[in-house]
Scaffold this active site. Sequence first.
Site, PDB file in Angstrom:
ATOM      1  N   HIS A   1      -1.880  -0.603  -4.311  1.00 15.66           N
ATOM      2  CA  HIS A   1      -0.658  -0.033  -3.733  1.00 15.66           C
ATOM      3  C   HIS A   1      -0.682  -0.038  -2.208  1.00 15.66           C
ATOM      4  O   HIS A   1      -1.694   0.236  -1.569  1.00 15.66           O
ATOM      5  CB  HIS A   1      -0.459   1.398  -4.241  1.00 15.66           C
ATOM      6  CG  HIS A   1      -1.504   2.365  -3.753  1.00 15.66           C
ATOM      7  ND1 HIS A   1      -1.404   3.078  -2.588  1.00 15.66           N
ATOM      8  CD2 HIS A   1      -2.695   2.730  -4.297  1.00 15.66           C
ATOM      9  CE1 HIS A   1      -2.457   3.849  -2.431  1.00 15.66           C
ATOM     10  NE2 HIS A   1      -3.262   3.655  -3.465  1.00 15.66           N
ATOM     11  N   ASP A   2       0.459  -0.395  -1.640  1.00 18.34           N
ATOM     12  CA  ASP A   2       0.701  -0.282  -0.198  1.00 18.34           C
ATOM     13  C   ASP A   2      -0.168  -1.206   0.643  1.00 18.34           C
ATOM     14  O   ASP A   2      -0.273  -1.016   1.864  1.00 18.34           O
ATOM     15  CB  ASP A   2       0.533   1.168   0.278  1.00 18.34           C
ATOM     16  CG  ASP A   2       1.465   2.120  -0.456  1.00 18.34           C
ATOM     17  OD1 ASP A   2       2.673   2.054  -0.225  1.00 18.34           O
ATOM     18  OD2 ASP A   2       0.963   2.908  -1.285  1.00 18.34           O
TER      19      ASP A   2
ATOM     20  N   GLY B   1      -6.151   0.475  -1.987  1.00 13.50           N
ATOM     21  CA  GLY B   1      -4.878   0.902  -1.429  1.00 13.50           C
ATOM     22  C   GLY B   1      -4.826   0.902   0.090  1.00 13.50           C
ATOM     23  O   GLY B   1      -5.762   1.303   0.763  1.00 13.50           O
TER      24      GLY B   1
END
Length: 270
Positions: A122-123, A140
């Site tokens: 994520h991200d 992440g």
Amino acid sequence: MNKIHPLATVSPKAVLGDNIEIGPYAFIDDDVKIGDGCKILPHATIFKYVTMGSNCTVYPGAVVGAEPQDLKFDGEVTYVEIGDNVTIRECATINRGTKASGKGVTKVGSNTLIMSYVHIAHDCNVGSHCILVSYVGIAGETEVGDWAILGGGAKAHQFSRIGAHAMIGGMSRINKDIPPYVLCGREPISFCGVNIVGLRRRGFDSDVIRNIKDIYETIYFGGFNISDGCARVEAGFPQSPERDYILDFIRSSKRGIIKASTSSEKLDLE
């Protein structure tokens, strides 16, 4: 004219460009946008809130846009953004962002190759012209600069930063920031020189490469700590995009940068 196999599942809420091929048992969810000329091969999965540019190929077993593996995720709408000419090979996974990060989007730039079994969490923000070799995993909010190459099985700690044109040896544990233009590897991961071959291939002239090499000689082997080494570089080297990028990258590092290798053994990354 799109070629959609009758055994594929494509949401009527997906927005498809022209000349797209979708193979049998591929799955395209709601709120997906796919650009012209893309190929979604059999058994590939693209979940909600993914935007994909033109001329991308997603291979069997790859999953793009799954919910993040983050306990802070609470079902909010977040995104994956893929550039143009991106290749996502077998069983790679690219997760959506989270609002908790303040970003809410995972990005992969154009002309990037994501090999088999790579995981992009994520991200993360992966630049353009990058290569992530098989079994790379980036946790992440990792940032990967343009033209970076991560060798097979390399693993990046969350919040890591990898500079543009860096080349990282296979199976490396990335727990410090990797400055731009460098070669690194070994255990623990260490600075092993400048990525001279890669820079030549990308059109950097000899004077620029020599200047980058001299900057890192000063920072790593000049007998200073990192802060003082950067100050010496700023005072002793003429302004250039490469000098400024190196200094800005190092000075903005929160995790600290990798140390110099103490081994005389040649690092083979070719």
